[in-house]
Structures are given as C-alpha cells and as structure tokens.
Design a protein around this motif. Sequence first.
Motif, PDB file in Angstrom:
ATOM      1  N   GLU A  15      16.874  -6.834 -17.873  1.00  0.00           N
ATOM      2  CA  GLU A  15      16.652  -8.230 -18.269  1.00  0.00           C
ATOM      3  C   GLU A  15      15.612  -8.918 -17.395  1.00  0.00           C
ATOM      4  O   GLU A  15      15.074  -9.945 -17.788  1.00  0.00           O
ATOM      5  CB  GLU A  15      17.975  -9.006 -18.204  1.00  0.00           C
ATOM      6  CG  GLU A  15      18.997  -8.565 -19.236  1.00  0.00           C
ATOM      7  CD  GLU A  15      20.181  -9.515 -19.311  1.00  0.00           C
ATOM      8  OE1 GLU A  15      19.952 -10.744 -19.311  1.00  0.00           O
ATOM      9  OE2 GLU A  15      21.321  -9.026 -19.353  1.00  0.00           O
ATOM     10  N   GLU A 153      30.320  -6.796 -13.727  1.00  0.00           N
ATOM     11  CA  GLU A 153      29.615  -7.834 -14.486  1.00  0.00           C
ATOM     12  C   GLU A 153      29.324  -9.056 -13.625  1.00  0.00           C
ATOM     13  O   GLU A 153      28.260  -9.671 -13.743  1.00  0.00           O
ATOM     14  CB  GLU A 153      30.435  -8.233 -15.721  1.00  0.00           C
ATOM     15  CG  GLU A 153      30.482  -7.178 -16.805  1.00  0.00           C
ATOM     16  CD  GLU A 153      29.079  -6.805 -17.304  1.00  0.00           C
ATOM     17  OE1 GLU A 153      28.275  -7.726 -17.509  1.00  0.00           O
ATOM     18  OE2 GLU A 153      28.815  -5.602 -17.470  1.00  0.00           O
ATOM     19  N   THR A 154      30.263  -9.413 -12.757  1.00  0.00           N
ATOM     20  CA  THR A 154      30.041 -10.562 -11.872  1.00  0.00           C
ATOM     21  C   THR A 154      28.853 -10.306 -10.951  1.00  0.00           C
ATOM     22  O   THR A 154      28.008 -11.189 -10.746  1.00  0.00           O
ATOM     23  CB  THR A 154      31.312 -10.843 -11.046  1.00  0.00           C
ATOM     24  OG1 THR A 154      32.382 -11.157 -11.934  1.00  0.00           O
ATOM     25  CG2 THR A 154      31.096 -12.012 -10.096  1.00  0.00           C
ATOM     26  N   ASN A 157      25.646 -10.486 -13.014  1.00  0.00           N
ATOM     27  CA  ASN A 157      25.309 -11.892 -13.298  1.00  0.00           C
ATOM     28  C   ASN A 157      24.743 -12.581 -12.067  1.00  0.00           C
ATOM     29  O   ASN A 157      23.755 -13.332 -12.159  1.00  0.00           O
ATOM     30  CB  ASN A 157      26.552 -12.646 -13.773  1.00  0.00           C
ATOM     31  CG  ASN A 157      27.044 -12.210 -15.135  1.00  0.00           C
ATOM     32  OD1 ASN A 157      28.247 -12.174 -15.388  1.00  0.00           O
ATOM     33  ND2 ASN A 157      26.146 -11.849 -16.035  1.00  0.00           N
ATOM     34  N   GLY A 161      20.958 -14.003 -11.859  1.00  0.00           N
ATOM     35  CA  GLY A 161      20.734 -15.419 -11.597  1.00  0.00           C
ATOM     36  C   GLY A 161      19.739 -15.633 -10.478  1.00  0.00           C
ATOM     37  O   GLY A 161      18.876 -16.515 -10.557  1.00  0.00           O
ATOM     38  N   SER A 176      17.996 -18.570 -18.559  1.00  0.00           N
ATOM     39  CA  SER A 176      18.820 -17.367 -18.414  1.00  0.00           C
ATOM     40  C   SER A 176      19.420 -17.271 -17.018  1.00  0.00           C
ATOM     41  O   SER A 176      20.559 -16.810 -16.842  1.00  0.00           O
ATOM     42  CB  SER A 176      17.976 -16.117 -18.712  1.00  0.00           C
ATOM     43  OG  SER A 176      18.771 -14.955 -18.664  1.00  0.00           O
ATOM     44  N   TYR A 179      22.424 -19.527 -16.918  1.00  0.00           N
ATOM     45  CA  TYR A 179      23.505 -18.921 -17.692  1.00  0.00           C
ATOM     46  C   TYR A 179      24.206 -17.839 -16.870  1.00  0.00           C
ATOM     47  O   TYR A 179      25.444 -17.787 -16.806  1.00  0.00           O
ATOM     48  CB  TYR A 179      22.936 -18.320 -18.983  1.00  0.00           C
ATOM     49  CG  TYR A 179      23.899 -17.441 -19.730  1.00  0.00           C
ATOM     50  CD1 TYR A 179      24.934 -17.988 -20.491  1.00  0.00           C
ATOM     51  CD2 TYR A 179      23.783 -16.051 -19.680  1.00  0.00           C
ATOM     52  CE1 TYR A 179      25.834 -17.169 -21.174  1.00  0.00           C
ATOM     53  CE2 TYR A 179      24.673 -15.231 -20.354  1.00  0.00           C
ATOM     54  CZ  TYR A 179      25.694 -15.790 -21.106  1.00  0.00           C
ATOM     55  OH  TYR A 179      26.575 -14.976 -21.773  1.00  0.00           O
ATOM     56  N   ASN A 180      23.423 -16.985 -16.214  1.00  0.00           N
ATOM     57  CA  ASN A 180      24.007 -15.898 -15.432  1.00  0.00           C
ATOM     58  C   ASN A 180      24.735 -16.416 -14.198  1.00  0.00           C
ATOM     59  O   ASN A 180      25.778 -15.872 -13.817  1.00  0.00           O
ATOM     60  CB  ASN A 180      22.924 -14.895 -15.045  1.00  0.00           C
ATOM     61  CG  ASN A 180      22.634 -13.897 -16.144  1.00  0.00           C
ATOM     62  OD1 ASN A 180      23.376 -12.953 -16.357  1.00  0.00           O
ATOM     63  ND2 ASN A 180      21.544 -14.130 -16.875  1.00  0.00           N
ATOM     64  N   ARG A 183      28.113 -17.673 -15.242  1.00  0.00           N
ATOM     65  CA  ARG A 183      29.029 -16.544 -15.426  1.00  0.00           C
ATOM     66  C   ARG A 183      29.436 -15.937 -14.079  1.00  0.00           C
ATOM     67  O   ARG A 183      30.578 -15.504 -13.908  1.00  0.00           O
ATOM     68  CB  ARG A 183      28.381 -15.475 -16.315  1.00  0.00           C
ATOM     69  CG  ARG A 183      28.143 -15.923 -17.752  1.00  0.00           C
ATOM     70  CD  ARG A 183      27.791 -14.752 -18.642  1.00  0.00           C
ATOM     71  NE  ARG A 183      28.875 -13.775 -18.700  1.00  0.00           N
ATOM     72  CZ  ARG A 183      28.756 -12.575 -19.278  1.00  0.00           C
ATOM     73  NH1 ARG A 183      27.591 -12.218 -19.821  1.00  0.00           N
ATOM     74  NH2 ARG A 183      29.777 -11.747 -19.311  1.00  0.00           N
ATOM     75  N   PHE A 184      28.497 -15.907 -13.137  1.00  0.00           N
ATOM     76  CA  PHE A 184      28.812 -15.387 -11.817  1.00  0.00           C
ATOM     77  C   PHE A 184      29.915 -16.207 -11.163  1.00  0.00           C
ATOM     78  O   PHE A 184      30.907 -15.651 -10.651  1.00  0.00           O
ATOM     79  CB  PHE A 184      27.560 -15.386 -10.932  1.00  0.00           C
ATOM     80  CG  PHE A 184      27.830 -15.078  -9.482  1.00  0.00           C
ATOM     81  CD1 PHE A 184      28.147 -13.791  -9.075  1.00  0.00           C
ATOM     82  CD2 PHE A 184      27.764 -16.076  -8.525  1.00  0.00           C
ATOM     83  CE1 PHE A 184      28.401 -13.495  -7.730  1.00  0.00           C
ATOM     84  CE2 PHE A 184      28.016 -15.802  -7.182  1.00  0.00           C
ATOM     85  CZ  PHE A 184      28.335 -14.500  -6.787  1.00  0.00           C
TER      86      PHE A 184
END
Length: 212
Positions: A15, A153-154, A157, A161, A176, A179-180, A183-184
Amino acid sequence: MPVSLDLLIPDVAIEAIGAPDFLVRNAVRDAAVDLCRRTHLWNEVQAPQPYTAGQAAYTLAAPAGATIISVLGITADDERPLAPTTVPLLTAMMPDWQVKSGRVLYFTQGLMPGDIRFVRVPEADGTFAAHAVYAPAPDATDIPDTLITHHRETLINGALGRVLMMNSKPWSNTASAQYNLTRFFAGVNRARIDANKHNSAADLRVTPRHFV
C-alpha cells in the motif's frame, strides 16, 4: 520466539508503493514500540537473581533487542511480594530509608527504566524475581512472535499510518494514513484490555505495610 520485522514489510509496501524497505522496517518497529508502551503487552517474570546484603540498588537486564519500560512487581526469596512505593512517600514516612537495613519490604523504580532500589537495605543475601514490561529496542531487528500472531493487523495499520503520513513522498496519502492510524489505536485499545486481563490474573497486588 523472535520473528524478523521484515516479515511485515510486504504487507506495508503493497500500500506504500515506492517506500524503501529500511523505512518500512523502521515504521513496523515504531508501531511495535508504541503498541508495547501503551499496553504493557510484552511482559515477563524474569528468572530469579541474587541480591546482596548491604546493596540496595540494582539494574535489571532486558532480553536482546528489548528495553525495559516498567516493572509491574517484584517477589523476594520465597516468592514474597514486595510493595511498590515512591521516594516522596518514603522520605515523608521513613526519613532514614536510604540507610535503614533489615528485611526487604518495598521497592522503588529509578529515573531509568530497569533501575530498582530495595527498602530496607538488605541485611542478608537473597534472591528476587522482577515482573518486567518490555518494548523493542531502537535498533531491534526482531520482535516476539506473539506480537505478530495476535496483533499483526494492528502493527500493519500502525506502520502504514506512519509511512503514508510522510510529507511530499510518492507514497504519501494523508487520508489513508489517518484511516490506518484510527485502526491502529482501536487495535491498541483491544490489546490493552487483553493485557490488563492477563496481568490481573497473576495477582501481584500486595497489602500495604506499616513503615517500620
């Protein structure tokens, strides 16, 4: 078991196209450090080590690739829990605490993480075991596999970020990145709850003792 930070590079790079591997690796490490500092997720009871009569101050060692953030508790000798306390409280209640000797009852933490001091000054040799909290060291190349197994995933993210938030880079993407990071921090909150449940299961609380 330690796992290389490089394991997560492809998940971030897909990404953050064009971001160099070293930068992504640093972002993964920074995310892991942030996760550990906010949650105390990486904590272990160290192997018993000796203390010596007449010596009150000790410096705990961290595993390779880690730094100590804090000490959750200490047991002495026959798994007897020591009460945590602070220098201002000791100074107010026991003015001679720095020299008073006897059976060890309390411990304080120094300005540097991992520096501890026993109160009273031990009058005999013994052993102690510290329950320490860790985070990856600034130059760490590995992190515990449990961090990736349970918080993959954390970490992704958090790394995304940080990388996407960089200014004026080909891979920059503020929306983005935000957003990440959202989520983090959601993942951090979940991890903090899990860590608190785990840490409270091992009862390290002690009944306060009267100063003597």
